[in-house]
Design an enzyme around this catalytic site. Sequence first.
Site, mmCIF file in Angstrom:
data_model
loop_
_atom_site.group_PDB
_atom_site.id
_atom_site.type_symbol
_atom_site.label_atom_id
_atom_site.label_comp_id
_atom_site.label_asym_id
_atom_site.label_seq_id
_atom_site.Cartn_x
_atom_site.Cartn_y
_atom_site.Cartn_z
ATOM 1 N N ARG A 127 34.364 42.213 37.280
ATOM 2 C CA ARG A 127 35.674 42.299 37.924
ATOM 3 C C ARG A 127 36.055 40.918 38.442
ATOM 4 O O ARG A 127 35.253 39.995 38.373
ATOM 5 C CB ARG A 127 35.665 43.347 39.048
ATOM 6 C CG ARG A 127 34.644 43.069 40.123
ATOM 7 C CD ARG A 127 34.673 44.167 41.186
ATOM 8 N NE ARG A 127 33.635 43.942 42.176
ATOM 9 C CZ ARG A 127 33.418 44.706 43.239
ATOM 10 N NH1 ARG A 127 34.175 45.763 43.457
ATOM 11 N NH2 ARG A 127 32.463 44.442 44.101
ATOM 12 N N CYS A 148 41.280 33.093 36.773
ATOM 13 C CA CYS A 148 41.396 31.760 37.366
ATOM 14 C C CYS A 148 42.478 31.851 38.437
ATOM 15 O O CYS A 148 43.607 32.248 38.131
ATOM 16 C CB CYS A 148 41.800 30.774 36.271
ATOM 17 S SG CYS A 148 42.548 29.270 36.934
ATOM 18 N N GLU A 150 39.221 42.033 48.143
ATOM 19 C CA GLU A 150 38.182 41.087 48.591
ATOM 20 C C GLU A 150 38.286 39.738 47.871
ATOM 21 O O GLU A 150 37.371 39.325 47.152
ATOM 22 C CB GLU A 150 36.782 41.676 48.394
ATOM 23 C CG GLU A 150 36.469 42.778 49.370
ATOM 24 C CD GLU A 150 34.979 43.124 49.436
ATOM 25 O OE1 GLU A 150 34.220 42.741 48.533
ATOM 26 O OE2 GLU A 150 34.589 43.791 50.405
ATOM 27 N N CYS A 210 37.595 27.897 40.534
ATOM 28 C CA CYS A 210 37.588 27.770 39.084
ATOM 29 C C CYS A 210 37.753 26.282 38.772
ATOM 30 O O CYS A 210 38.507 25.584 39.447
ATOM 31 C CB CYS A 210 38.738 28.579 38.493
ATOM 32 S SG CYS A 210 38.984 28.264 36.736
ATOM 33 N N CYS A 233 38.583 24.922 35.686
ATOM 34 C CA CYS A 233 39.203 24.741 34.373
ATOM 35 C C CYS A 233 40.311 23.675 34.446
ATOM 36 O O CYS A 233 40.701 23.239 35.536
ATOM 37 C CB CYS A 233 39.781 26.074 33.891
ATOM 38 S SG CYS A 233 41.323 26.520 34.707
ATOM 39 N N GLU A 269 36.729 49.084 54.551
ATOM 40 C CA GLU A 269 35.557 49.530 53.787
ATOM 41 C C GLU A 269 34.299 49.298 54.605
ATOM 42 O O GLU A 269 34.135 48.258 55.249
ATOM 43 C CB GLU A 269 35.404 48.740 52.491
ATOM 44 C CG GLU A 269 36.432 49.060 51.431
ATOM 45 C CD GLU A 269 36.182 48.242 50.171
ATOM 46 O OE1 GLU A 269 35.003 48.061 49.813
ATOM 47 O OE2 GLU A 269 37.164 47.775 49.583
ATOM 48 N N TRP A 298 23.991 46.505 46.439
ATOM 49 C CA TRP A 298 24.004 45.109 45.991
ATOM 50 C C TRP A 298 23.012 44.220 46.722
ATOM 51 O O TRP A 298 22.997 43.027 46.524
ATOM 52 C CB TRP A 298 25.420 44.537 46.091
ATOM 53 C CG TRP A 298 26.194 44.963 47.303
ATOM 54 C CD1 TRP A 298 27.117 45.962 47.370
ATOM 55 C CD2 TRP A 298 26.111 44.424 48.637
ATOM 56 N NE1 TRP A 298 27.629 46.094 48.653
ATOM 57 C CE2 TRP A 298 27.026 45.155 49.444
ATOM 58 C CE3 TRP A 298 25.371 43.413 49.230
ATOM 59 C CZ2 TRP A 298 27.206 44.908 50.804
ATOM 60 C CZ3 TRP A 298 25.550 43.155 50.585
ATOM 61 C CH2 TRP A 298 26.456 43.893 51.351
ATOM 62 N N GLU A 302 27.915 50.627 40.729
ATOM 63 C CA GLU A 302 27.877 51.128 42.102
ATOM 64 C C GLU A 302 27.501 52.601 42.178
ATOM 65 O O GLU A 302 27.776 53.271 43.176
ATOM 66 C CB GLU A 302 29.214 50.826 42.777
ATOM 67 C CG GLU A 302 29.432 49.316 42.822
ATOM 68 C CD GLU A 302 30.658 48.866 43.578
ATOM 69 O OE1 GLU A 302 31.740 49.418 43.308
ATOM 70 O OE2 GLU A 302 30.530 47.962 44.426
ATOM 71 N N HIS A 355 25.509 53.395 45.171
ATOM 72 C CA HIS A 355 26.135 53.093 46.472
ATOM 73 C C HIS A 355 26.501 54.424 47.131
ATOM 74 O O HIS A 355 27.029 55.317 46.480
ATOM 75 C CB HIS A 355 27.388 52.249 46.229
ATOM 76 C CG HIS A 355 27.929 51.575 47.448
ATOM 77 N ND1 HIS A 355 28.486 52.257 48.504
ATOM 78 C CD2 HIS A 355 28.006 50.258 47.772
ATOM 79 C CE1 HIS A 355 28.887 51.381 49.416
ATOM 80 N NE2 HIS A 355 28.603 50.162 49.008
HETATM 81 C C1 GLA Z 1 33.350 45.825 48.533
HETATM 82 C C2 GLA Z 1 34.357 46.059 47.421
HETATM 83 C C3 GLA Z 1 34.239 47.444 46.867
HETATM 84 C C4 GLA Z 1 32.792 47.800 46.591
HETATM 85 C C5 GLA Z 1 31.997 47.616 47.854
HETATM 86 C C6 GLA Z 1 30.536 47.970 47.712
HETATM 87 O O1 GLA Z 1 33.770 46.411 49.713
HETATM 88 O O2 GLA Z 1 35.657 45.862 47.875
HETATM 89 O O3 GLA Z 1 34.988 47.515 45.677
HETATM 90 O O4 GLA Z 1 32.288 46.981 45.584
HETATM 91 O O5 GLA Z 1 32.066 46.274 48.252
HETATM 92 O O6 GLA Z 1 29.820 47.743 48.898
#
Ligand code: GLA
Length: 655
Positions: free
Chosen positions: A111, A115, A150, A158, A160, A305, A313, A353, A356
């Site tokens: 994801r 750039c 995020e 980047c 480039c 979040e 992760w 994930e 998660h």
């Molecule tokens: C961040 C991202 C989410 C997900 C969580 C996992 O908050 O924004 O898309 O990947 O991490 O902890």
Amino acid sequence: MRLTRVPGLLFGGDYNPEQWPEEVWAEDVRLMAEAGVTMATVAVFSWSRLEPAPGVYDFGWLDRVLDLLHEHGVSADLATATATPPPWLVRAHPEAMPVDAHGVRLEFGSRQGYCPSSPVFREHTVRLATAIATRYAEHPALAMWHVGNEYADHTLECFCPESARHFRAWLQARYGTVGALNTAWGTSCWGQHYTGFEQIEPPRKAPGPVNPAQLLDWRRFCSDALLELFTAERDALREVTPAVPVTTNFMSILHGLDYWSWAAAEDLVSDDAYPDPADPESHVAVALSYDLMRSLKQRPWLLLESAPSAVSWREVNVPKPPGMMRLHSLQAVAHGADGVMFFQWRQAKYGPEKFHSALLPHGGTTTRGWQDTLRLGADLQRLAEVAGTTTRAEVALVLGWDSWWGLEAPESMPSNRLKLKDLLLAWYAPLHARGIAVDLAPPDRDLSAYRVVIVPNLYLCTAEQAKALASVTGELVVGPFSGVVDESDQVHDGGAPGPLRELLGLAIDEFWPLADGVTQRVRDAGGDVGLARTWAEWPRVVGDAVEVLARYEGGDLDGLPAITRNGNATYLSCLLDDLTPVLDRVLHDVPALDVPLGVEATRRENHLFLLNHTSTPQQVALPQPGRDLLSETDLRGVITLAARDAVVLRIEGDT
Ligand code: GLA
Ligand code: GLA
């Protein structure tokens, strides 16, 4: 003031219905209603499903999702879906993928594959944001916009050719002439004199250490370039839906992005926070980041979040033991969040994930996780009256990104052991333990309203910033290695503390970093003050009124001033393992709360939050009687807080 038009505290999470057959959606919304979910973040990674071919949109499925949410009383934090460009865009424009510092172009399959400076990518994000805004402007579920996701999580920079062009334009705007750039960058060092902007490149991997002034401007540029990407989408959204608030989720205290400038560009601050359950002190560091979020706009913010239990992760993803998810959620509210949301609603079946945690675990509604979800939903409803309330802090911690970037430049510093987050936390932790509210503040803000201003470090300090610090009327405390360089990372004439020299009444003749494991004693008239580790300095008193509060004892620095005071300004020339003696001196006018170790006390107007972060019961003496909103009982005197339990006390007649 309310964050969105949704009343009370928000509760919910990321919802990715496109990962599930439609039959599952009906169960999703039914269970959301059962749990008291009021908001879902939708379509964050949905670009390839919403625009399967250039300019061809498939909004049907999202229409049905938003309708279902609305029918079940759930509002949408609707994403612009631009966090992952679709394969067709990447294949048609491979130049829109980011290039790393070694010149390697990254591949599709994850994801944030873009750039930040790509005009093609920008054009497509704005087009999609406009299409989504136009489609859903009148949809009753729409409560707020979620741009990107995020920023800087995977893609901060980047290297480039397009990024190089953009960087050059940014430099030209900053410096005007290449001569001014040469002066600022000190290119006479190591023979780097440029004769035209076209010769300048991003700081790709070079044979040796790269010019630190170039790196500092690169950090500024990278934050600005991503911010441009955000503001382009924000402007497109505001065109169509001027009344709908726009946010993007921050990543707590993040090195890569200057959140002071980012927060100014959005309507409300939202954050993603993932304290590690394996770290018994993680609630302290996360409290610091929550206080930053509250300080960014001096307003309530939104925890957009967090993890109901384990993430996926870390090297080892430890789950949250019973009670911790609720406690950590209440902690965010205690520090000014007007809602608690999670990644994610339903635990994934596939993808990176799938392990998660989620509000609705793989095992469904018979799990411990689901019971936690129900309990939290009910608790947040009991706290509805807290929404919109603010926190007044008498103490400010100064944090500036320019200085942070300069301090942590690789390969050219006296010591690589000075890390700004650690320095902030060293001051924050003892304040937090005393229940003292703390604001974060940028170095150039008017700081006269605070009784105590603490500058853990200000390596890069301009004359204007020094002026702002000089106008502090309360106590000012400055940590070591401050006032060293100007905005171009050039050492101030005469050396440190540069523009702070008069204020502190000191000159620093030499930096004295301590080798790993080495300590240096610091004593005052009363005895040991503490041990310096990691960093010390060779200071020289230059002011007439400077009082030496403590001196180094033994070692190379024996007898030299370690802690000094000039008027209201205290200076520490070292990193002390215990800051209590310094804090005791400056906190005289700041009310503290006497709570046991591991119990957090935080106020939002007339609500006192008491949070027991330990795994044993704790006795707490209430400062005033009040009604606990969680248990709906009246409390007074000394109470017992069960392990990982909390009280939210409404105190009458005292705001
Ligand atoms: C961040 C991202 C989410 C997900 C969580 C996992 O908050 O924004 O898309 O990947 O991490 O902890
Ligand atoms: C070597 C190099 C010099 C300088 C010093 C620094 O001697 O030749 O240019 O970099 O190291 O220690």
